[in-house]
Design an enzyme around this catalytic site. Structure first.
Site, short mmCIF file in Angstrom:
data_model
loop_
_atom_site.label_atom_id
_atom_site.label_comp_id
_atom_site.label_asym_id
_atom_site.label_seq_id
_atom_site.Cartn_x
_atom_site.Cartn_y
_atom_site.Cartn_z
N SER A 92 48.78 41.60 42.60
CA SER A 92 49.58 42.35 41.69
C SER A 92 50.97 42.63 42.54
CB SER A 92 49.02 43.48 41.23
OG SER A 92 48.71 44.14 42.27
N HIS A 96 44.82 41.11 36.36
CA HIS A 96 46.23 40.70 36.05
C HIS A 96 46.45 39.19 35.46
CE1 HIS A 96 48.36 44.38 37.71
NE2 HIS A 96 47.41 44.39 38.48
N LYS A 99 44.84 46.42 30.98
CA LYS A 99 45.93 45.92 31.20
C LYS A 99 46.34 45.19 30.02
CE LYS A 99 45.84 46.63 35.97
NZ LYS A 99 45.16 46.49 37.37
C1 LIG Z 1 44.15 47.55 37.92
C2 LIG Z 1 43.18 46.69 38.68
C3 LIG Z 1 41.71 47.11 38.93
C4 LIG Z 1 41.45 48.68 38.04
O1 LIG Z 1 41.29 48.59 36.64
P1 LIG Z 1 41.03 49.75 36.02
O2 LIG Z 1 40.36 49.22 34.57
O3 LIG Z 1 42.28 50.60 35.69
O4 LIG Z 1 40.11 50.58 36.78
C5 LIG Z 1 40.86 46.55 39.47
N1 LIG Z 1 41.20 45.48 39.96
C6 LIG Z 1 42.46 45.02 40.02
C7 LIG Z 1 42.77 43.42 40.77
C8 LIG Z 1 43.40 45.51 39.23
O5 LIG Z 1 44.82 45.12 39.31
#
Ligand SMILES: *Cc1c(COP(=O)(O)O)cnc(C)c1O
Length: 401
Positions: free
Chosen positions: A186, A214, A245
């Site tokens: 990310s 992502h 997300k």
């Molecule tokens: C945002 C993210 C997470 C965490 O996700 P949540 O559901 O908010 O706990 C885990 N791994 C990656 C690669 C992320 O970008």
């Protein structure tokens, strides 16, 4: 309350964060999440820093689906899944996710952080090896720490180093080996080379795991994820991801893969066994999101159009970006104070952006990170590009000038 030194110690550490410029203040939004948000002071800002890739977080259809599930299933379960916390909507969502990802079965968690935290320990022990990309997400790093398997780390996206680590794990006589990577990183928008990774996995008899936080919902022609983008659907052993997300944006996570893996996790994964069921309104809304994006690729297509347009125009103006195709666009400003000044100026001009500098990114690679959304209109993107041009001129950082 009798150990004053504890509290003064915390105060001085917090003070150090502030003086080092590493303290993270929280921005307060007074509206729904979206391509435009209202700040607490009433100003409207164009939002370029949400993980709201498909624009579904503040979307009316999403909240309507949540409201319908809220009405039908109630607010919560007051239970973990295996006691009395599994409703039809949870089973439906798990099945729908498996279909969407091209896997056999899926298990839900309260967050992707929990999915990653609870995936390694039940499946691997000291006889096994976990081979992990150096830039993998914090939740993968923590999950690996909770497991007794031997740890091997390879330089970010470096396939020669990955092979070296596979050789080392093989020579160490490890029973099972698993290669673990973020599908998309990310900070840079780098896409993992899953075609090469699955080849190496085959060569060394290793398993593969990707974190699709992502990627799920928009990477690949029909948005299935990085495995679709790289043409390796069906070749990845374990897929983790978030519902927080692109897929609606509330919260929730999942692990997906072969039946025997998911069944083992339901029996042994601690964040699943000892934490509450995902709220039914989130499950219902996620289900509606998956239905919507399975029927039409309109949103991911618009996101990718917006991404291509922004990447082209920002370079034309004279900014340096990390090349790529992902909706994460790192606009390089190199020096931390420049990135800070730039983000602050963009905020004044009505654009919400996040600046990143050391130690979050390497020294000399400070940047602002732009994240495109399907919800951005061309007018909003043009407004943002104008603001970039103005702030870039003011700070004297455009290549052409
Ligand atoms: C945002 C993210 C997470 C965490 O996700 P949540 O559901 O908010 O706990 C885990 N791994 C990656 C690669 C992320 O970008």
């Amino acid at each position: 309350m009798s150990d004053q030194a504890f509290y003064s110690g915390l105060q001085s550490k917090l003070e150090t964060l502030r003086t080092d410029g590493l303290f993270k203040p929280e921005r307060v939004i007074a509206s729904r999440q979206g391509s435009e948000v209202v700040a607490q002071d009433g100003r409207t800002l164009i939002n370029m820093c949400a993980n709201n890739y498909l624009g579904l977080s503040g979307d009316k259809q999403t909240s309507d689906a949540a409201a319908a599930a809220l009405e039908k299933y109630g607010y919560g379960l007051s239970s973990v899944r295996f006691i009395c916390g599994t409703q039809t909507v949870h089973k439906e969502l798990e099945q729908k996710l498996s279909e969407f990802l091209g896997t056999e079965d899926t298990i839900l968690y309260a967050a992707a952080f929990d999915a990653n935290g609870g995936v390694f320990e039940p499946l691997f022990d000291e006889n096994d090896a976990i081979i992990s990309d150096a830039l993998n997400h914090a939740s993968i790093i923590d999950g690996v720490r909770l497991c007794k398997a031997a740890r091997y780390r390879y330089a970010n996206n470096d396939m020669a180093d990955l092979e070296k680590q596979l050789v080392a794990a093989t020579e160490a006589g490890k029973r099972h080996k698993i290669i673990v990577t973020d599908g998309v990183f990310s900070m840079d928008g780098t896409i993992a080379q899953l075609d090469r990774i699955t080849e190496l996995a085959e060569k060394y008899g290793a398993l593969t795991m990707i974190d699709e936080s992502h990627a799920s919902g928009f990477m690949g022609k029909t948005g299935r994820g990085t495995h679709e983008h790289c043409g390796v659907i069906g070749k990845i052993d374990i897929i983790t991801g978030t519902l927080g997300k692109a897929l609606g944006g509330a919260m929730g996570g999942f692990t997906s893969g072969r039946k025997e893996v998911i069944e083992t996790l339901r029996q042994k994964s601690r964040p699943y066994l000892f934490s509450n069921t995902l709220a039914p309104m989130i499950a219902g809304a996620s289900l509606a999101v998956l239905d919507r994006i399975s029927k039409s690729t309109e949103l991911r297509d618009r996101l990718m159009d917006n991404t291509a347009y922004f990447r082209q125009e920002i370079e034309r103006i004279g900014f340096t970006i990390k090349p790529g195709t992902h909706p994460v666009v790192p606009v390089m400003l190199f020096e931390a104070p420049v990135a800070q000044k730039f983000a602050a100026r963009m905020f004044e001009l009505g654009v919400l952006l996040s600046g990143f500098f050391y130690p979050v990114v390497p020294m000399g690679q400070a940047r602002v990170r732009v994240q495109l959304s399907a919800a951005h209109t061309r007018e909003q993107l043009d407004f943002v590009l104008k603001a970039f041009e103005q702030a870039g001129k003011e700070l004297g950082i455009l290549k052409n000038n």
